[in-house]
Design a protein around this motif. Structure first.
Motif, PDB file in Angstrom:
ATOM      1  N   UNK A   6      64.157  39.306  50.405  1.00  0.00           N
ATOM      2  CA  UNK A   6      63.472  39.582  49.690  1.00  0.00           C
ATOM      3  C   UNK A   6      62.700  40.795  49.231  1.00  0.00           C
ATOM      4  N   UNK A   7      61.927  41.675  49.131  1.00  0.00           N
ATOM      5  CA  UNK A   7      61.577  42.714  48.619  1.00  0.00           C
ATOM      6  C   UNK A   7      60.015  42.867  48.383  1.00  0.00           C
ATOM      7  N   UNK A   8      59.252  43.302  48.632  1.00  0.00           N
ATOM      8  CA  UNK A   8      58.097  43.089  47.815  1.00  0.00           C
ATOM      9  C   UNK A   8      57.624  45.541  47.742  1.00  0.00           C
ATOM     10  N   UNK A   9      57.533  45.216  46.723  1.00  0.00           N
ATOM     11  CA  UNK A   9      56.631  46.330  46.036  1.00  0.00           C
ATOM     12  C   UNK A   9      54.922  45.827  45.898  1.00  0.00           C
ATOM     13  N   UNK A  10      54.187  46.975  46.303  1.00  0.00           N
ATOM     14  CA  UNK A  10      52.589  47.701  46.468  1.00  0.00           C
ATOM     15  C   UNK A  10      52.517  48.275  45.781  1.00  0.00           C
ATOM     16  N   UNK A  11      51.670  48.334  45.096  1.00  0.00           N
ATOM     17  CA  UNK A  11      50.971  49.569  44.411  1.00  0.00           C
ATOM     18  C   UNK A  11      50.017  49.792  44.118  1.00  0.00           C
ATOM     19  N   UNK A  12      49.277  50.819  44.984  1.00  0.00           N
ATOM     20  CA  UNK A  12      48.034  51.452  45.110  1.00  0.00           C
ATOM     21  C   UNK A  12      47.644  51.735  44.081  1.00  0.00           C
ATOM     22  N   UNK A  13      46.526  51.760  43.387  1.00  0.00           N
ATOM     23  CA  UNK A  13      46.001  52.087  41.847  1.00  0.00           C
ATOM     24  C   UNK A  13      44.765  52.998  42.677  1.00  0.00           C
ATOM     25  N   UNK A  14      44.585  54.782  41.755  1.00  0.00           N
ATOM     26  CA  UNK A  14      43.709  55.569  41.966  1.00  0.00           C
ATOM     27  C   UNK A  14      43.007  54.801  40.689  1.00  0.00           C
ATOM     28  N   UNK A  15      42.330  53.640  40.189  1.00  0.00           N
ATOM     29  CA  UNK A  15      41.880  53.720  38.988  1.00  0.00           C
ATOM     30  C   UNK A  15      40.158  54.636  38.188  1.00  0.00           C
ATOM     31  N   UNK A  16      40.186  54.397  37.035  1.00  0.00           N
ATOM     32  CA  UNK A  16      38.694  55.392  36.199  1.00  0.00           C
ATOM     33  C   UNK A  16      38.145  53.843  36.194  1.00  0.00           C
ATOM     34  N   UNK A  17      37.041  54.152  37.250  1.00  0.00           N
ATOM     35  CA  UNK A  17      35.964  52.556  37.143  1.00  0.00           C
ATOM     36  C   UNK A  17      35.370  52.920  36.111  1.00  0.00           C
ATOM     37  N   UNK A  18      35.530  53.772  35.290  1.00  0.00           N
ATOM     38  CA  UNK A  18      34.746  52.779  33.827  1.00  0.00           C
ATOM     39  C   UNK A  18      35.600  52.773  32.619  1.00  0.00           C
ATOM     40  N   UNK A  19      37.409  52.744  33.805  1.00  0.00           N
ATOM     41  CA  UNK A  19      38.406  52.156  32.747  1.00  0.00           C
ATOM     42  C   UNK A  19      38.721  50.443  33.398  1.00  0.00           C
ATOM     43  N   UNK A  20      37.628  49.842  33.804  1.00  0.00           N
ATOM     44  CA  UNK A  20      38.008  48.705  34.489  1.00  0.00           C
ATOM     45  C   UNK A  20      38.738  47.786  33.765  1.00  0.00           C
ATOM     46  N   UNK A  21      38.189  47.623  32.140  1.00  0.00           N
ATOM     47  CA  UNK A  21      38.678  46.684  31.609  1.00  0.00           C
ATOM     48  C   UNK A  21      39.623  46.772  31.054  1.00  0.00           C
ATOM     49  N   UNK A  22      40.241  48.098  30.894  1.00  0.00           N
ATOM     50  CA  UNK A  22      41.172  48.859  30.273  1.00  0.00           C
ATOM     51  C   UNK A  22      42.565  48.177  31.928  1.00  0.00           C
ATOM     52  N   UNK A  23      42.175  48.825  32.429  1.00  0.00           N
ATOM     53  CA  UNK A  23      43.110  48.348  33.381  1.00  0.00           C
ATOM     54  C   UNK A  23      43.244  47.058  33.565  1.00  0.00           C
TER      55      UNK A  23
END
Length: 110
Positions: A1-18
């Motif tokens: 098994x292989x696990x992919x981890x994504x670390x996102x830098x997001x726009x805090x003002x667009x948290x609902x969209x994320x």
């Protein structure tokens, strides 16, 4: 098994969209043969960092997913949502091999 981890830098003002984006990808990864372990959105600490983790049986299975994902209309719609809302500023992807079962110190010879 292989696990992919994504670390996102997001726009805090667009948290609902994320979060909309995240919910779509949980469904899409599962639909395309992976196992999604969820998104982890900011709560305490930095308000612009989020993570997600999902697994495939092998790297070959992940690569097959990537090929099919590129052709999938629903995946394209999810990407378009992120681009339109600019909810993602950048991301990093890494792969790990999970250890999912424990053992007593006696069993391990410690």
């Amino acid at each position: 098994m292989i696990t992919c981890t994504l670390r996102y830098e997001i726009d805090p003002d667009q948290l609902d969209a994320f979060e909309v984006y995240a919910k779509a990808w949980i469904h899409l990864v599962d639909k395309l043969g992976g196992t999604h372990h969820g998104y982890h959105l900011p709560h305490e600490g930095p308000n612009d960092i989020a993570y997600c983790h999902f697994s495939f049986p092998s790297l070959a299975a992940y690569e097959d997913y990537r090929t099919r994902m590129d052709q999938d209309p629903a995946c394209r719609r999810a990407y378009a949502h992120a681009q339109a809302t600019k909810c993602i500023r950048r991301f990093d992807r890494s792969f790990t091999r999970p250890v999912l079962t424990g053992a007593s110190v006696e069993e391990l010879g410690l």
